[in-house]
Design a protein around this motif. Structure first.
Motif, PDB file in Angstrom:
ATOM      1  N   ALA A 124      46.620  49.841  38.149  1.00  0.00           N
ATOM      2  CA  ALA A 124      47.182  48.499  38.033  1.00  0.00           C
ATOM      3  C   ALA A 124      46.610  47.541  39.075  1.00  0.00           C
ATOM      4  O   ALA A 124      46.416  46.348  38.795  1.00  0.00           O
ATOM      5  CB  ALA A 124      48.703  48.571  38.157  1.00  0.00           C
ATOM      6  N   ARG A 125      46.333  48.031  40.265  1.00  0.00           N
ATOM      7  CA  ARG A 125      45.768  47.162  41.308  1.00  0.00           C
ATOM      8  C   ARG A 125      44.421  46.592  40.880  1.00  0.00           C
ATOM      9  O   ARG A 125      44.071  45.459  41.229  1.00  0.00           O
ATOM     10  CB  ARG A 125      45.614  47.951  42.610  1.00  0.00           C
ATOM     11  CG  ARG A 125      46.928  48.282  43.289  1.00  0.00           C
ATOM     12  CD  ARG A 125      46.717  49.145  44.517  1.00  0.00           C
ATOM     13  NE  ARG A 125      47.965  49.528  45.138  1.00  0.00           N
ATOM     14  CZ  ARG A 125      48.618  48.798  46.030  1.00  0.00           C
ATOM     15  NH1 ARG A 125      48.114  47.626  46.413  1.00  0.00           N
ATOM     16  NH2 ARG A 125      49.753  49.214  46.558  1.00  0.00           N
ATOM     17  N   ASN A 126      43.668  47.366  40.122  1.00  0.00           N
ATOM     18  CA  ASN A 126      42.358  46.897  39.666  1.00  0.00           C
ATOM     19  C   ASN A 126      42.463  45.846  38.577  1.00  0.00           C
ATOM     20  O   ASN A 126      41.502  45.123  38.321  1.00  0.00           O
ATOM     21  CB  ASN A 126      41.535  48.086  39.143  1.00  0.00           C
ATOM     22  CG  ASN A 126      41.223  49.093  40.224  1.00  0.00           C
ATOM     23  OD1 ASN A 126      41.069  48.744  41.393  1.00  0.00           O
ATOM     24  ND2 ASN A 126      41.142  50.368  39.843  1.00  0.00           N
ATOM     25  N   TRP A 127      43.612  45.785  37.920  1.00  0.00           N
ATOM     26  CA  TRP A 127      43.768  44.863  36.793  1.00  0.00           C
ATOM     27  C   TRP A 127      44.322  43.502  37.197  1.00  0.00           C
ATOM     28  O   TRP A 127      44.283  42.557  36.408  1.00  0.00           O
ATOM     29  CB  TRP A 127      44.719  45.472  35.754  1.00  0.00           C
ATOM     30  CG  TRP A 127      44.266  46.773  35.188  1.00  0.00           C
ATOM     31  CD1 TRP A 127      42.974  47.203  35.063  1.00  0.00           C
ATOM     32  CD2 TRP A 127      45.095  47.817  34.669  1.00  0.00           C
ATOM     33  NE1 TRP A 127      42.949  48.457  34.498  1.00  0.00           N
ATOM     34  CE2 TRP A 127      44.240  48.857  34.246  1.00  0.00           C
ATOM     35  CE3 TRP A 127      46.473  47.975  34.523  1.00  0.00           C
ATOM     36  CZ2 TRP A 127      44.707  50.039  33.683  1.00  0.00           C
ATOM     37  CZ3 TRP A 127      46.951  49.139  33.966  1.00  0.00           C
ATOM     38  CH2 TRP A 127      46.077  50.154  33.551  1.00  0.00           C
ATOM     39  N   LEU A 128      44.849  43.387  38.412  1.00  0.00           N
ATOM     40  CA  LEU A 128      45.576  42.180  38.767  1.00  0.00           C
ATOM     41  C   LEU A 128      44.748  40.904  38.668  1.00  0.00           C
ATOM     42  O   LEU A 128      45.247  39.869  38.225  1.00  0.00           O
ATOM     43  CB  LEU A 128      46.125  42.294  40.199  1.00  0.00           C
ATOM     44  CG  LEU A 128      47.429  43.065  40.368  1.00  0.00           C
ATOM     45  CD1 LEU A 128      47.875  43.006  41.820  1.00  0.00           C
ATOM     46  CD2 LEU A 128      48.524  42.513  39.458  1.00  0.00           C
ATOM     47  N   ASN A 129      43.507  40.944  39.073  1.00  0.00           N
ATOM     48  CA  ASN A 129      42.710  39.720  39.139  1.00  0.00           C
ATOM     49  C   ASN A 129      41.417  39.810  38.339  1.00  0.00           C
ATOM     50  O   ASN A 129      40.468  39.082  38.595  1.00  0.00           O
ATOM     51  CB  ASN A 129      42.390  39.394  40.602  1.00  0.00           C
ATOM     52  CG  ASN A 129      43.639  39.121  41.416  1.00  0.00           C
ATOM     53  OD1 ASN A 129      44.361  38.170  41.150  1.00  0.00           O
ATOM     54  ND2 ASN A 129      43.901  39.965  42.396  1.00  0.00           N
TER      55      ASN A 129
END
Length: 399
Positions: free
Chosen positions: A211-216
């Motif tokens: 999920a951290r990779n998808w934020l931006n």
């Protein structure tokens, strides 16, 4: 509430009775959601009755084929076209007619379609309707492997996402959604399967690294999913920033869902005069994306001690959109809990107490029967016997 009404074996009648008769008990008027003026309109929604004229494409009417598409034609009319569905993606639906010509329909005009489906897919959906989610998942994976049409493989993927979500496997559900659906079609018409988090669960954290990779990065749908999974994590501040930005997204569905996700942090403090705005926003969503926001509205109305309104919103997902199995099951559990609390507020020897207790049992029975894979069904099975009614009324079958 008459006990014989709840003796009917279908959840439809149970929920319809609650939706219609509980409304009459509210002093300030009916509490059915906006657009539901009467029980007959609830029935129309459940059975997908379309109060519109139907036309059939005359160029293909004589040559019956297996696939068809129903299209909005304006002025309340629906056209049915027959042929072969060549593709269905974010750019629209392409139908090849029997004379070889192709028709292109924008996604927003497609009401329904009926594709050829394999025996594996049919078996999978039957097993899913019976609550055998893991078996359905295995069948769907096999069906996707042998499916020759790419657009159908994407649609099967959407059902696979829903199965993983139903089982609480947020990481696998997200992986399928991002890598095998959105990566192939960023504006997919099958985004209704997005496996958003709507309540705290330990398994959501397993998807945190992804999920951290998808934020931006990536499409707005992927950012929305990433923020959803991180909203209750140490990275919640980043998630809130992304959701606030997505509130202004050009895609209105993404914008409403982003606002609803922020509602996970706001429902306890929301003022009652704000809730009609929430309701109006939810009504504008595609049906298959309404379940999670409805759950939050149920919580918000419960916080305001508006039990009847809360019950209505909790019952809508399992009644109208049960394919979002995890949210529908959680809503049934919340509705049953409300019924149990109502039973505790009235004299135990009164008719109302018996009616509320029977309502509780009926909702629990539906939870266990329809959504056996969920933790709330397991909790119901564990709790129902120690808390069996002392008035001698029977327990739900199979518990």
């Amino acid at each position: 509430m008459p006990q014989q009404v709840f003796a009917r074996e279908t959840f439809f009648w149970c929920a319809l009775f609650i939706l219609s008769f509980n409304a009459a008990a509210v002093a300030d008027g009916p509490i059915l959601p906006s657009g539901w003026k009467s029980p007959s309109q609830v029935r129309a929604q459940v059975w997908h009755v379309l109060p519109v004229g139907m036309e059939t494409d005359s160029s293909t009417a004589e040559n019956t084929v297996e696939e068809f598409v129903e299209i909005r034609a304006g002025a309340g009319r629906v056209q049915r076209w027959r042929g072969e569905i060549v593709n269905f993606s974010g750019t629209g639906l392409i139908l090849r007619l029997t004379d070889g010509t192709e028709k292109h329909f924008p996604v927003e005009k497609v009401i329904s379609y009926s594709p050829n489906t394999s025996a594996l897919c049919q078996q999978a959906m039957e097993r899913l309707s019976e609550g055998a989610v893991r078996e359905a998942l295995d069948l769907l994976v096999r069906a996707r492997t042998v499916e020759p049409r790419e657009w159908r493989r994407r649609e099967i993927t959407a059902h696979i996402v829903r199965c993983y979500h139903a089982l609480g496997d947020y990481a696998r559900a997200a992986e399928e959604f991002v890598d095998r659906l959105i990566a192939l079609d960023p504006q997919s018409p099958f985004v209704w399967c997005i496996p958003l988090a709507w309540f705290p669960e330990e398994t959501v954290s397993l998807a945190g690294p992804q999920a951290r990779n998808w934020l931006n990065s990536g499409p707005a749908w992927v950012q929305l999913l990433g923020a959803s999974y991180l909203l209750d994590s140490p990275a919640s501040a980043q998630a809130v920033t992304v959701l606030e930005r997505l509130r202004s997204a050009s895609d209105k569905t993404v914008a409403v869902l982003a606002s609803a996700q922020l509602g996970r942090r706001e429902w306890q403090a929301v003022q009652p005069e704000q809730l009609p705005q929430w309701e109006n926003a939810i009504e504008g969503l595609p049906d298959r994306l309404k379940a999670g926001p409805c759950y939050l509205l149920g919580l918000a109305w419960k916080q305001q001690k508006a039990i009847d309104r809360s019950m209505v919103w909790f019952l809508k997902p399992p009644l109208l959109w049960p394919d979002n199995r995890r949210v529908a099951a959680r809503c049934l559990w919340e509705a049953a809990e409300l019924a149990g609390k109502l039973a505790a507020t009235v004299p135990p020897d009164s008719g109302d107490a018996a009616d509320y207790q029977y309502e509780y049992q009926t909702l629990v029975k539906e939870l266990v029967r329809r959504f056996p894979e969920t933790p709330w069904a397991a909790r119901a099975r564990a709790e129902i016997r120690p808390n069996a009614p002392k008035d001698g009324s029977r327990l739900p079958d199979g518990l």
